[in-house]
Enzyme design. Structure first.
Site, PDB file in Angstrom:
ATOM      1  N   GLY A  45       0.764  -1.397   0.070  1.00  8.68           N
ATOM      2  CA  GLY A  45       0.021  -0.006  -0.135  1.00  8.68           C
ATOM      3  C   GLY A  45       0.743   1.244  -0.034  1.00  8.68           C
ATOM      4  O   GLY A  45       0.222   2.462  -0.018  1.00  8.68           O
ATOM      5  N   CYS A  75     -13.416   2.919 -28.961  1.00  4.37           N
ATOM      6  CA  CYS A  75     -14.734   3.699 -29.220  1.00  4.37           C
ATOM      7  C   CYS A  75     -15.443   3.727 -27.777  1.00  4.37           C
ATOM      8  O   CYS A  75     -16.658   3.067 -27.653  1.00  4.37           O
ATOM      9  CB  CYS A  75     -15.582   2.779 -30.346  1.00  4.37           C
ATOM     10  SG  CYS A  75     -14.669   2.493 -31.737  1.00  4.37           S
ATOM     11  N   GLU A  76     -14.991   4.735 -27.048  1.00  3.84           N
ATOM     12  CA  GLU A  76     -15.663   4.877 -25.950  1.00  3.84           C
ATOM     13  C   GLU A  76     -15.408   6.315 -25.369  1.00  3.84           C
ATOM     14  O   GLU A  76     -13.987   6.791 -25.459  1.00  3.84           O
ATOM     15  CB  GLU A  76     -14.986   3.979 -24.526  1.00  3.84           C
ATOM     16  CG  GLU A  76     -15.596   2.482 -24.639  1.00  3.84           C
ATOM     17  CD  GLU A  76     -16.317   2.157 -23.385  1.00  3.84           C
ATOM     18  OE1 GLU A  76     -16.501   2.847 -22.590  1.00  3.84           O
ATOM     19  OE2 GLU A  76     -16.201   0.907 -23.349  1.00  3.84           O
ATOM     20  N   TYR A 108     -10.137   4.948 -12.319  1.00  5.34           N
ATOM     21  CA  TYR A 108      -9.956   5.558 -11.006  1.00  5.34           C
ATOM     22  C   TYR A 108      -9.782   7.194 -11.372  1.00  5.34           C
ATOM     23  O   TYR A 108      -9.487   8.061 -10.099  1.00  5.34           O
ATOM     24  CB  TYR A 108      -8.732   5.084 -10.238  1.00  5.34           C
ATOM     25  CG  TYR A 108      -8.558   3.669 -10.217  1.00  5.34           C
ATOM     26  CD1 TYR A 108      -9.529   3.023  -9.428  1.00  5.34           C
ATOM     27  CD2 TYR A 108      -7.628   2.963 -10.793  1.00  5.34           C
ATOM     28  CE1 TYR A 108      -9.203   1.656  -9.550  1.00  5.34           C
ATOM     29  CE2 TYR A 108      -7.328   1.659 -10.854  1.00  5.34           C
ATOM     30  CZ  TYR A 108      -8.177   0.879  -9.844  1.00  5.34           C
ATOM     31  OH  TYR A 108      -8.078  -0.471 -10.075  1.00  5.34           O
ATOM     32  N   TYR A 130       0.155  -1.912 -12.265  1.00  2.90           N
ATOM     33  CA  TYR A 130      -1.326  -1.849 -12.604  1.00  2.90           C
ATOM     34  C   TYR A 130      -1.720  -1.259 -14.002  1.00  2.90           C
ATOM     35  O   TYR A 130      -2.571  -0.719 -14.345  1.00  2.90           O
ATOM     36  CB  TYR A 130      -2.252  -1.198 -11.571  1.00  2.90           C
ATOM     37  CG  TYR A 130      -1.839  -1.607 -10.166  1.00  2.90           C
ATOM     38  CD1 TYR A 130      -2.325  -3.022 -10.091  1.00  2.90           C
ATOM     39  CD2 TYR A 130      -1.159  -1.180  -9.079  1.00  2.90           C
ATOM     40  CE1 TYR A 130      -2.145  -3.717  -8.612  1.00  2.90           C
ATOM     41  CE2 TYR A 130      -1.080  -1.594  -7.958  1.00  2.90           C
ATOM     42  CZ  TYR A 130      -1.499  -2.765  -7.505  1.00  2.90           C
ATOM     43  OH  TYR A 130      -1.099  -3.370  -6.409  1.00  2.90           O
ATOM     44  N   GLU A 179       4.091  -6.716   1.554  1.00  6.39           N
ATOM     45  CA  GLU A 179       3.647  -6.931   0.186  1.00  6.39           C
ATOM     46  C   GLU A 179       3.471  -5.940  -0.838  1.00  6.39           C
ATOM     47  O   GLU A 179       2.361  -5.286  -1.005  1.00  6.39           O
ATOM     48  CB  GLU A 179       2.135  -7.532   0.449  1.00  6.39           C
ATOM     49  CG  GLU A 179       1.769  -8.542   1.463  1.00  6.39           C
ATOM     50  CD  GLU A 179       0.439  -8.995   1.693  1.00  6.39           C
ATOM     51  OE1 GLU A 179      -0.572  -8.340   1.214  1.00  6.39           O
ATOM     52  OE2 GLU A 179       0.299 -10.231   2.486  1.00  6.39           O
ATOM     53  N   PRO A 180       4.467  -5.251  -0.824  1.00  2.00           N
ATOM     54  CA  PRO A 180       4.433  -3.881  -1.909  1.00  2.00           C
ATOM     55  C   PRO A 180       4.508  -4.290  -3.263  1.00  2.00           C
ATOM     56  O   PRO A 180       5.013  -5.250  -3.709  1.00  2.00           O
ATOM     57  CB  PRO A 180       5.739  -3.238  -1.470  1.00  2.00           C
ATOM     58  CG  PRO A 180       6.558  -4.414  -1.128  1.00  2.00           C
ATOM     59  CD  PRO A 180       6.045  -5.524  -0.494  1.00  2.00           C
ATOM     60  N   GLY A 181       3.505  -3.632  -4.039  1.00  4.84           N
ATOM     61  CA  GLY A 181       3.523  -3.773  -5.468  1.00  4.84           C
ATOM     62  C   GLY A 181       3.669  -2.435  -6.004  1.00  4.84           C
ATOM     63  O   GLY A 181       4.699  -2.280  -6.780  1.00  4.84           O
ATOM     64  N   ARG A 182       2.896  -1.362  -6.082  1.00  4.87           N
ATOM     65  CA  ARG A 182       3.066  -0.354  -6.664  1.00  4.87           C
ATOM     66  C   ARG A 182       4.332   0.437  -6.693  1.00  4.87           C
ATOM     67  O   ARG A 182       4.970   1.049  -7.283  1.00  4.87           O
ATOM     68  CB  ARG A 182       2.060   0.805  -6.210  1.00  4.87           C
ATOM     69  CG  ARG A 182       1.645   2.047  -7.013  1.00  4.87           C
ATOM     70  CD  ARG A 182       0.731   2.853  -6.362  1.00  4.87           C
ATOM     71  NE  ARG A 182      -0.397   2.301  -6.040  1.00  4.87           N
ATOM     72  CZ  ARG A 182      -1.589   2.250  -6.754  1.00  4.87           C
ATOM     73  NH1 ARG A 182      -1.758   2.871  -7.996  1.00  4.87           N
ATOM     74  NH2 ARG A 182      -2.579   1.903  -6.257  1.00  4.87           N
TER      75      ARG A 182
HETATM   76  N1  LLP Z   1      -1.495  -7.042  -0.606  1.00  5.79           N
HETATM   77  C1  LLP Z   1      -2.837  -7.274  -1.041  1.00  5.79           C
HETATM   78  C2  LLP Z   1      -3.710  -7.947  -0.203  1.00  5.79           C
HETATM   79  C3  LLP Z   1      -3.571  -6.263  -1.955  1.00  5.79           C
HETATM   80  O1  LLP Z   1      -4.818  -6.462  -2.249  1.00  5.79           O
HETATM   81  C4  LLP Z   1      -2.604  -5.325  -2.505  1.00  5.79           C
HETATM   82  C5  LLP Z   1      -3.379  -4.544  -3.815  1.00  5.79           C
HETATM   83  C6  LLP Z   1      -1.365  -5.418  -2.538  1.00  5.79           C
HETATM   84  C7  LLP Z   1      -0.664  -6.084  -1.259  1.00  5.79           C
HETATM   85  C8  LLP Z   1      -0.302  -4.528  -3.003  1.00  5.79           C
HETATM   86  O2  LLP Z   1      -0.654  -3.111  -2.982  1.00  5.79           O
HETATM   87  P1  LLP Z   1       0.191  -1.934  -3.449  1.00  5.79           P
HETATM   88  O3  LLP Z   1       1.546  -1.874  -2.633  1.00  5.79           O
HETATM   89  O4  LLP Z   1       0.528  -2.128  -4.681  1.00  5.79           O
HETATM   90  O5  LLP Z   1      -0.518  -0.598  -3.103  1.00  5.79           O
HETATM   91  N2  LLP Z   1      -5.567  -1.329  -9.570  1.00  5.79           N
HETATM   92  C9  LLP Z   1      -5.338  -0.444  -8.454  1.00  5.79           C
HETATM   93  C10 LLP Z   1      -4.538  -1.092  -7.231  1.00  5.79           C
HETATM   94  C11 LLP Z   1      -5.347  -2.178  -6.787  1.00  5.79           C
HETATM   95  C12 LLP Z   1      -4.492  -2.747  -5.142  1.00  5.79           C
HETATM   96  C13 LLP Z   1      -5.236  -3.837  -5.169  1.00  5.79           C
HETATM   97  N3  LLP Z   1      -4.510  -4.771  -4.148  1.00  5.79           N
HETATM   98  C14 LLP Z   1      -4.603   0.849  -9.160  1.00  5.79           C
HETATM   99  O6  LLP Z   1      -4.214   0.949 -10.214  1.00  5.79           O
HETATM  100  O7  LLP Z   1      -4.464   1.924  -8.438  1.00  5.79           O
END
Ligand code: LLP
Length: 416
Positions: free
Chosen positions: A239, A344-345, A316, A373, A273-276
């Protein structure tokens, strides 16, 4: 995004010129910087170095095997949300004992696959799921390591679609029911209770919600320990936000500083659990201007990337910076435009009412902060082949996913 900078008036990814890259691989193209990916991963490693920890990269943010493999080699684990992501994580060489399986709707088959792989932990989101996992594990003659995802009911102060830690969200077990659910889990012989997990939302730019949430989790861990349920692992989710525009998210170190005192006192292994924050600013979407169009009150720049390539603006209302690849454009006139794609939107836009250096037909534009994402949420809407993905390393690059062909798009379909 210092790995995307102008050199000799051309925007580059590391030392690769984007115009040269576009000439080689075409557009639209996702371009990722290996150095940027690794920098963020290592910043997490450093920030959590004082406690036993595993950085479980959230595969959903960018699940390309080239990206996953790069992170795997640098020691990352994986947070997976489906059987498909398990398959990718294993294919990329992430050790099973660094993989955790999250998500509120795991199927029996997915559970079996993950148990067979002998993963680190399942993050379970409901009592119903606990019972099914218990049954599946007993059928297989194994015990499933579990953490309950607890919903701490804090407001993460982010976009409602990506806020998950409020009690109105579908995620996790409410804090008030957590002890009872843990007691049930502890009685199930197919399960081994090892941890507790939270994930309160995505693109968080303030630390206060985490401080609140981790304090609530710590209180729960103490209560559980009093009831002889030994919690050894605390997973604080992902997050951490990134800078898209003017946000000033905490640094990795500031983020860890909020969490660590509480976690250290509990004496647990910490999972993140970092993604973004790993992939987001490590990638751009490179696109070419097809047409300019003046339509009454509006001026449009029509590019070859569309909502099927990057859905975040449409879904978003997300803001992505758009930079001209030719730096000389920055010295020219500025205009207010909508940057739109060929789909086409009316929802097919990458930027609305944006002040941009005037772009001519044939110009390249870079949609910034698109590494997370972006491709992962792309689709074939309007039967558009998905973009090529390129991983840059210094002055070289690798096509880590080739552009789809029309043949790819109809493979698996049948004409009666
Ligand atoms: N752990 C869990 C359980 C999650 O559901 C998520 C993201 C993460 C970790 C990773 O979160 P992050 O570090 O990336 O914030 N599609 C959306 C974001 C959806 C996030 C879903 N869950 C966007 O493009 O902003």
């Amino acid at each position: 995004m210092e790995h995307f900078a102008y050199r000799n008036f051309e925007l580059c990814c590391e030392r690769v010129s984007l115009p040269a890259l576009a000439a080689d691989v075409g557009t639209p193209a996702y371009v990722y910087s290996k150095a940027a990916l690794l920098e963020s991963l290592l910043a997490y490693e450093r920030a959590f170095a004082g406690v036993p920890h595993v950085v479980c990269y959230a595969v959903k943010a960018n699940s390309n095997l080239g990206v996953l493999g790069t992170l795997a080699k640098a020691g990352a684990g994986a947070d997976i949300a489906s059987g498909g992501e398990l398959y990718r994580a294993l294919r990329a060489g992430i050790p099973p004992k660094k993989i955790l399986f999250a998500g509120p709707g795991k199927t029996r088959e997915e559970m079996r696959d993950a148990l067979k792989a002998d993963i680190l932990m399942f993050n379970v989101e409901s009592a119903g799921e606990l019972r099914v996992l218990d049954a599946v594990a007993r059928e297989m003659g194994v015990r499933a390591p579990v953490a309950l995802r607890v919903n701490p009911d804090v407001d993460p102060q982010t976009h409602p679609y990506i806020a998950t830690g409020l009690k109105s969200a579908k995620f996790g077990v409410p804090l008030a029911e957590a002890v009872a659910t843990y007691e049930e889990a502890a009685r199930l012989s197919g399960l081994e209770v090892v941890g507790v997990q939270m994930h309160i939302g995505s693109q968080l730019t303030r630390t206060a919600p985490w401080a609140d949430a981790v304090a609530r989790l710590a209180a729960l861990v103490r209560t559980l320990r009093e009831r002889t349920i030994d919690i050894r692992v605390v997973d604080v989710g992902g997050g951490l936000g990134i800078r898209y525009r003017e946000e000033t998210p905490p640094t990795h170190a500031e983020y860890a500083t909020v969490l660590l005192p509480v976690l250290r006192e509990l004496g647990v292994t910490v999972l993140v659990e970092p993604g973004r924050s790993i992939a987001g600013n490590a990638g751009v979407l490179l696109t070419r201007v097809l047409y300019r169009k003046d339509a009454g009150a509006k001026r449009f720049v029509i590019v070859d990337a569309a909502m099927n390539d990057l859905i975040r603006p449409a879904l978003y209302d997300a803001w992505h910076e758009i930079r001209p690849v030719d730096e000389a454009r920055l010295g020219g006139p500025v205009e207010t435009v909508d940057v739109v794609g060929p789909v086409c939107e009316s929802g097919d836009f990458l930027a609305k009412d944006r002040r941009l250096a005037a772009a001519e037909e044939g110009d390249l534009l870079a949609v910034m902060s698109a590494g997370a994402y972006g491709f992962a949420m792309s689709s074939n809407y309007n039967t558009r082949p998905r973009a090529v993905e390129v991983l840059v390393d210094g002055s070289g690059y690798t096509i880590v996913r080739r552009r789809e062909t029309y043949e790819d798009l109809v493979a698996g379909e049948t004409i009666l």
